[in-house]
Design a protein around this motif. Structure first.
Motif, PDB file in Angstrom:
ATOM      1  N   SER A  96      52.982  31.620  40.416  1.00 13.60           N
ATOM      2  CA  SER A  96      52.811  32.180  41.757  1.00 13.60           C
ATOM      3  C   SER A  96      52.033  33.484  41.728  1.00 13.60           C
ATOM      4  CB  SER A  96      54.186  32.415  42.391  1.00 13.60           C
ATOM      5  OG  SER A  96      54.066  33.049  43.640  1.00 13.60           O
ATOM      6  N   LEU A  97      50.889  33.514  42.455  1.00  6.71           N
ATOM      7  CA  LEU A  97      50.132  34.743  42.696  1.00  6.71           C
ATOM      8  C   LEU A  97      49.998  34.913  44.200  1.00  6.71           C
ATOM      9  CD1 LEU A  97      47.135  34.902  40.168  1.00  6.71           C
ATOM     10  CD2 LEU A  97      49.172  36.313  40.199  1.00  6.71           C
ATOM     11  N   VAL A  98      50.349  36.099  44.711  1.00  4.04           N
ATOM     12  CA  VAL A  98      50.302  36.353  46.151  1.00  4.04           C
ATOM     13  C   VAL A  98      49.179  37.334  46.446  1.00  4.04           C
ATOM     14  CG1 VAL A  98      51.562  37.231  48.150  1.00  4.04           C
ATOM     15  CG2 VAL A  98      52.779  35.959  46.361  1.00  4.04           C
ATOM     16  N   ASP A  99      48.260  36.961  47.338  1.00  2.00           N
ATOM     17  CA  ASP A  99      47.171  37.852  47.733  1.00  2.00           C
ATOM     18  C   ASP A  99      47.664  38.888  48.729  1.00  2.00           C
ATOM     19  OD1 ASP A  99      45.390  36.601  46.149  1.00  2.00           O
ATOM     20  OD2 ASP A  99      44.234  35.644  47.724  1.00  2.00           O
ATOM     21  N   ALA A 100      47.200  40.122  48.574  1.00  2.00           N
ATOM     22  CA  ALA A 100      47.496  41.183  49.532  1.00  2.00           C
ATOM     23  C   ALA A 100      46.342  41.298  50.521  1.00  2.00           C
ATOM     24  CB  ALA A 100      47.717  42.503  48.796  1.00  2.00           C
TER      25      ALA A 100
END
Length: 360
Positions: free
Chosen positions: A197-201
């Motif tokens: 999981s990678l979450v973009d800001a």
């Protein structure tokens, strides 16, 4: 200025790192006959929490040192150890160094952390932590980020990403949460407990493809959540964005710094650890600008610096006839308005500005 110390290094440096006992580590880059890695003892006035007035000894002293066969583009002290980790061209491998014991003045190379498919990759950006064990977070591109245990060289985490953008910065927010900044300005949050999981800001304002970005994070205050600390991003055009990681879909603030020309590869933005809402930027010329962000909004208007350090700009032209360029700066960990800065002419400055009346 309230105070100003200068020290001349043998070669230009692009990094300054605080180590144990308020020591300062610096390293050179680009020398064909070896690049120095030095641990310096700061002037006595920087070793006390309060300003002591005039002091007979005003210079840095070299405590120990070593040589790297490759340019050192990044250097990090591993907390609670006597180890340093460095990276630099021509690949993305890491070098681990042992700072000398009391009976030695040598910083010696002890191991190399090789990376999978590291050949041909740009140099790795790095961050360190010792919350569970001495770890180093490293990578040159978004799809090549991993955490390695420094002493055993065991891989403990690999981030999963579909993107392959070049990275400009990496940071541990805590022992589980990572923040990655791409040169395009893209911010990504990662969790070591969820490798997939990678979450973009929040995205940055649209800009030319050639524009480069870097980021600065602030150490969380005692008892606060790391995500409550705003993240600053700086572009090579002088744009500054502030992002609250608890609301990643929107920008907290947007401002424009007054810069003379597009920034260089030495772009640097950093938060003051002991002064709420203050940050500093460099990498555009021979100056360091300090800003108070507490009144910023999302208008994107030009911000007025509260102080500009011009000492390096007046240090004289470098060997190629160009004016010195500030390559890096960092804040003192306890003294609120004290900063260290280095330039391409080998000058190292420590300075403390006088706060205008009515401020802080």
């Amino acid at each position: 200025y309230r105070d100003l110390h200068t020290f001349e290094l043998q070669a230009p440096t692009r990094l300054i790192e605080w180590a144990r006992g308020n020591r300062v580590c610096v390293a050179g880059y680009g020398q064909s006959d070896g690049n120095e890695i030095l641990q310096l003892i700061p002037p006595p006035t920087l070793l006390t929490k309060e300003t002591q007035g005039l002091c007979p000894e005003r210079d840095f002293k070299v405590e120990c040192g070593g040589f790297s066969e490759r340019p050192v583009y990044s250097l990090k002290y591993v907390p609670d150890t006597s180890l340093l980790v460095t990276s630099g061209p021509p690949d993305s491998s890491l070098q681990v160094w042992q700072v000398s014991a009391e009976n030695s003045d040598v910083i010696k190379s002890v191991s190399t952390i090789a990376t999978e498919n590291g050949t041909g990759q740009s140099w790795a950006k790095i961050a360190t932590i010792s919350a569970r064990a001495p770890w180093v977070l490293h990578g040159s591109r978004l799809d090549r980020v991993q955490i390695t245990e420094v002493e055993s060289r065991k891989n403990v985490y690999t981030a999963a990403s579909r993107g392959s953008e070049e990275l400009s910065n990496l940071a541990f927010l805590d022992c589980n949460t990572l923040l990655l900044c791409c040169a395009t300005g893209r911010l990504c949050l990662a969790d070591t407990r969820q490798p997939q999981s990678l979450v973009d800001a929040a995205s940055v304002p649209s800009a030319p493809c050639s524009e480069q970005w870097c980021m600065g994070t602030r150490h969380a205050a005692q008892g606060s959540e790391p995500s409550s600390q705003p993240v600053a991003r700086l572009s090579s055009r002088g744009l500054l964005t502030l992002t609250d990681l608890r609301k990643t879909s929107e920008l907290l603030a947007l401002a424009k710094a007054r810069v003379p020309s597009p920034g260089s590869e030495f772009l640097c933005v950093s938060w003051a650890p002991a002064l709420e809402g203050y940050l500093a930027i460099s990498g555009f010329d021979g100056t360091v600008h300090v800003y108070d962000t507490q009144s910023w909004d999302s208008s994107g208007r030009e911000a007025e610096p509260i102080f500009v350090h011009k000492g390096h700009a007046f240090g004289g032209a470098g060997g190629n006839g160009d004016s010195p360029l500030v390559t890096v700066h960092t804040w003192h960990l306890q003294k609120p308005r004290t900063l260290l800065s280095a330039a391409s002419d080998g000058s190292l400055h420590v300075w403390d500005w006088v706060q205008p009346c009515g401020k802080c």
